[in-house]
Design an enzyme around this catalytic site. Sequence first.
Site, PDB file in Angstrom:
ATOM      1  NE  ARG A 155      72.060  48.354  61.357  1.00 51.93           N
ATOM      2  CZ  ARG A 155      71.253  48.873  62.301  1.00 51.93           C
ATOM      3  NH1 ARG A 155      70.843  48.113  63.299  1.00 51.93           N
ATOM      4  NH2 ARG A 155      70.874  50.137  62.238  1.00 51.93           N
ATOM      5  N   GLY A 199      74.305  61.148  62.669  1.00 51.69           N
ATOM      6  CA  GLY A 199      73.329  60.607  63.629  1.00 51.69           C
ATOM      7  C   GLY A 199      71.928  61.140  63.392  1.00 51.69           C
ATOM      8  CG  ASN A 231      43.367  27.547  17.305  1.00 46.96           C
ATOM      9  OD1 ASN A 231      42.668  27.348  18.303  1.00 46.96           O
ATOM     10  ND2 ASN A 231      44.414  26.789  17.015  1.00 46.96           N
ATOM     11  CG  ASN A 251      60.770  38.402  18.910  1.00 49.31           C
ATOM     12  OD1 ASN A 251      61.399  37.339  18.989  1.00 49.31           O
ATOM     13  ND2 ASN A 251      60.645  39.230  19.915  1.00 49.31           N
ATOM     14  CB  ALA A 290      51.012  21.065  11.528  1.00 48.03           C
TER      15      ALA A 290
HETATM   16  C1  UD1 Z   1      67.059  54.267  65.575  1.00 53.73           C
HETATM   17  C2  UD1 Z   1      66.959  54.813  66.994  1.00 53.73           C
HETATM   18  C3  UD1 Z   1      66.581  53.665  67.936  1.00 53.73           C
HETATM   19  C4  UD1 Z   1      65.283  53.042  67.470  1.00 53.73           C
HETATM   20  C5  UD1 Z   1      65.350  52.621  65.998  1.00 53.73           C
HETATM   21  C6  UD1 Z   1      63.978  52.224  65.523  1.00 53.73           C
HETATM   22  C7  UD1 Z   1      68.580  56.624  67.270  1.00 53.73           C
HETATM   23  C8  UD1 Z   1      69.903  57.024  67.770  1.00 53.73           C
HETATM   24  N1  UD1 Z   1      68.250  55.350  67.389  1.00 53.73           N
HETATM   25  O1  UD1 Z   1      68.101  53.306  65.575  1.00 53.73           O
HETATM   26  O2  UD1 Z   1      66.465  54.142  69.263  1.00 53.73           O
HETATM   27  O3  UD1 Z   1      64.980  51.915  68.277  1.00 53.73           O
HETATM   28  O4  UD1 Z   1      65.799  53.702  65.177  1.00 53.73           O
HETATM   29  O5  UD1 Z   1      64.022  51.689  64.229  1.00 53.73           O
HETATM   30  O6  UD1 Z   1      67.867  57.464  66.782  1.00 53.73           O
HETATM   31  N2  UD1 Z   1      69.541  58.492  59.650  1.00 53.73           N
HETATM   32  C9  UD1 Z   1      69.817  59.750  59.167  1.00 53.73           C
HETATM   33  N3  UD1 Z   1      71.014  60.327  59.460  1.00 53.73           N
HETATM   34  C10 UD1 Z   1      71.935  59.696  60.230  1.00 53.73           C
HETATM   35  C11 UD1 Z   1      71.636  58.427  60.742  1.00 53.73           C
HETATM   36  C12 UD1 Z   1      70.420  57.848  60.431  1.00 53.73           C
HETATM   37  O7  UD1 Z   1      69.010  60.340  58.456  1.00 53.73           O
HETATM   38  O8  UD1 Z   1      72.993  60.289  60.468  1.00 53.73           O
HETATM   39  C13 UD1 Z   1      68.256  57.872  59.278  1.00 53.73           C
HETATM   40  C14 UD1 Z   1      68.425  56.534  58.577  1.00 53.73           C
HETATM   41  O9  UD1 Z   1      68.497  56.689  57.183  1.00 53.73           O
HETATM   42  C15 UD1 Z   1      67.173  55.784  59.003  1.00 53.73           C
HETATM   43  C16 UD1 Z   1      66.819  56.387  60.341  1.00 53.73           C
HETATM   44  O10 UD1 Z   1      67.526  57.610  60.442  1.00 53.73           O
HETATM   45  O11 UD1 Z   1      66.092  55.960  58.121  1.00 53.73           O
HETATM   46  C17 UD1 Z   1      67.225  55.501  61.490  1.00 53.73           C
HETATM   47  O12 UD1 Z   1      68.604  55.230  61.395  1.00 53.73           O
HETATM   48  P1  UD1 Z   1      69.185  53.809  61.740  1.00 53.73           P
HETATM   49  O13 UD1 Z   1      70.642  53.820  61.552  1.00 53.73           O
HETATM   50  O14 UD1 Z   1      68.401  52.757  61.088  1.00 53.73           O
HETATM   51  O15 UD1 Z   1      68.889  53.851  63.328  1.00 53.73           O
HETATM   52  P2  UD1 Z   1      68.780  52.644  64.276  1.00 53.73           P
HETATM   53  O16 UD1 Z   1      70.135  52.212  64.678  1.00 53.73           O
HETATM   54  O17 UD1 Z   1      67.890  51.624  63.710  1.00 53.73           O
HETATM   55 CA    CA Z   2      66.647  51.442  61.801  1.00 55.85          CA
END
Ligand code: UD1
Ligand code: CA
Length: 436
Positions: free
Chosen positions: A15, A82, A355, A364, A401
Amino acid sequence: MNLSVVILAAGSGTRMKSSTPKVLHKICGEELLFYSIECALLLSDDVHIILYHQASRIKESCQARFGDRISFSIQDYDRFPGTGGALLQDGKLLPTKYSKLLILNGDMPLITPSSLQKLILISSPIVLGVITTQSPFGYGRVILESGKVKQIIEEKDANKEEKKVCTINSGVYCFERNLLESYLPKLNNHNTQNEYYLTDVIKLAAQDSICIQSIDVAEEEFCGINDKSQLAQAEEVMLARLRKQAMKEGVIMHLPHTIYLEKSVRFEGECEIEQGVQLFGQTLIKDSHIKAHSTIRDSQIISSDVGPMAHIRPNSHIRQSHIGNFVEVKNSTLRGVKSGHLSYLGDSTIDEGSNIGAGVITCNYDGKAKHQTHIGKNVFVGSDCQLIAPITIADQTLIGAGSTVRKDSQKGDLIISRSEQKNIPQGYFAFFKDKK
Ligand code: UD1
Ligand code: CA
């Protein structure tokens, strides 16, 4: 504190629509991820960062800043994508030092140690930080049943009714390690994103009647950054904090909401900063007055006044000097100097009592390399002079000057290099015949 911290930073951050990983985007000059790492290191000596997308780039940046105080794991993203999958190593919870685990997202730079402290002090097998908000869009909705947390439903999986829920998951949790270890392998990816959601651990634990303590946390601190507009909003919040801190330390700020400063900027003594000033990087302002709309980067300003509308570029050291409007200084050391108007002073040293007249330029760059200009004590450089580097102007040199100076001077020299002026009587009328 008997606590390990895991920071999730493996996501692709689509995003953000950027080739830079989301967690390396900056607010107030500092990477998003670094804010959570700093916070985590205040709470624990066992801090783990989970990486996958652009892992080596993120790891290098973190190590350059934090050295070996943090450890890294690479998510098995192909098998277990995830936030739940992020915590798995060989299908099991990654090894951590302590029995309590604080989970943070890497995209929350506004969290503070004191808020996290409140959360980790609650004794419950699962503590979940929740936010009550007017704009829940994009976040996981926390579904309650008779006041108890039942499950968390992601925006993309929520139905119309669930989308109306205004209690959202902050993404910050504190788990008993054993508990998380037993539930993680039970996660599946049966959802819209085909991901292993950490949030589903909450649902599984609730089904087993395990106590899940939800605690309200401030939206301003805990909201995650997912796009450029949220990035800009977070920067506003951070800026307000930095300005407030500076004023608390005694800095006078005029129209503070118009002043930009980075996290690494330091103030000492009595300072006054006018409206529209921008301060970047490793800058120190000590006992100085920075006037409106000046920009200063990676420089030291001590007992001086600068601006309005001056541009001080990296590695400038300005002490007991007066730098006026439209003066640009770069990679230079100025001590006891006056340069009041419209000058470029680059790759130079200028000593006490000298000055610099309006419009003086240190030339330079010869098109191939940069060269140094050295100006001694009590030198008077008249207006509109060009000093062609490399050049050394000795103490007590007077430069007329409009001179173009290409040769070094000896102490006490008067330098003039300009063509003789000719006055032609009646020349005006000879040219403008109709104005006689
Ligand atoms: C997540 C939560 C959501 C919460 C929100 C708050 C889940 C499924 N959802 O959603 O409930 O309201 O955060 O900000 O947990 N990341 C990993 N590995 C992955 C996916 C993500 O390390 O496979 C890390 C991302 O880099 C990030 C964090 O987890 O720092 C959150 O991931 P992001 O995709 O931003 O989750 P949200 O959709 O915002
Ligand atoms: Ca997030």
